[in-house]
Design an enzyme around this catalytic site. Sequence first.
Site, short mmCIF file in Angstrom:
data_model
loop_
_atom_site.label_atom_id
_atom_site.label_comp_id
_atom_site.label_asym_id
_atom_site.label_seq_id
_atom_site.Cartn_x
_atom_site.Cartn_y
_atom_site.Cartn_z
N SER A 20 0.85 -1.19 0.00
CA SER A 20 0.00 0.00 0.00
C SER A 20 0.88 1.24 0.00
CB SER A 20 -0.88 0.01 1.25
OG SER A 20 -1.42 1.31 1.45
N TYR B 8 -2.00 -1.17 10.11
CA TYR B 8 -1.95 -1.41 8.65
C TYR B 8 -0.58 -1.00 8.11
CZ TYR B 8 -3.89 -1.56 3.86
OH TYR B 8 -4.15 -1.85 2.55
#
Lengths: 255, 116
Positions: free
Chosen positions: A145, A158
Amino acid sequence: MNSKFDLTGKVAIITGGNGGLGLGIAKGLASVGAKVAVVGRNQDKINNAVEQLQAEGADALGIQCDVSQEDDVNRMVKETVARFGRIDILFNNAAISWGIPAETMTLEQWNNFIAINLTSCFLTSKACFPEMVKAGGGKIINVGSIITKLGFGKLVHYAAAKGGMDHMTQSLAQGWGKHNIQVNALLPGLVDTEMMPCEGPKKNKLVDYAVKRTPVGKFGRPSDFYGISILLASPASNFITGSIIVVDGGLSLSI
Amino acid sequence: MDIFDLTGKVAIITGGNGGLGLGIAKGLASEGCAVALVGRNRTKIDAAVAEMTELGYKALGVQADVSQEDDVNRMVKETADHFGRVDIPGQQRRHQLGRGAGKLTSNNGTSSSPST
């Protein structure tokens, strides 16, 4: 099809391949001849994904598996080999995400999150390794990401998982280079999926702001990942390993 | 649909008359791209174009010193005149400037002596 990008005879596992970006990747790989195993937890979504892939002419297998569980991962790899005979390509794409500040996250939540998003990559890579060695080489692509280029206060877990994937990518590339296994990461930005709806009633409120600032002027769709997925899975990328490639339309440059 | 298809596209590769630049040109041409190979050394340009032509690729050789604005403008014009368009302006040179290319004038640049 130019032979550099041809995946005829190759077998790919895509974790989280039963929907969203993962299903897009599976379709891209299948379009150049790969046999694909789409892995997920939700059987209905798996069935739907396999149906979609078969409708496009793909040789597709659906496997239900919790990628945070070692036994499950080993069974999933075994089932893939039993059906297709080999493993050449692994996309570590399965992920979950929800926003929560670090100060209110419990250890149990943290451990569960890291197990699904990061430990899973270790388990799948380890389980596929002997099969890739047997096949004479392999391609591992970690789907990370752009959060690792930025920072979000409510996504510390995350960011930690995706940061771990980036660095795992580099070190696995070094460790397994001698086995002709190339390991790379691609970092998506805004992509219209269940995790981040970009249109319709569930549209995330960040979308318009982000799109306005994105150099390409639009959010991503799973089909925007066909090219990079095929590249990183095919002989065209045999000189690329340990690379962390941002695939976000330029969003991370300007947000 | 082949997403890697470059049929009908035109690329300029500076330093495309040898080494990595010629490798890039061959890669693009193998997907159907027409390529303009740019360099200073006429002999290397001719050899590169001959090699590309032998492989069945569309290649144009353009002699230009890419540190000179007039030369660069002529290079673009020759390419566009020959192939009708320019899609991919490849930068395969060692000397690069960190400025917005669209707004950069030649006065912002430093004079350089390219080594290829």
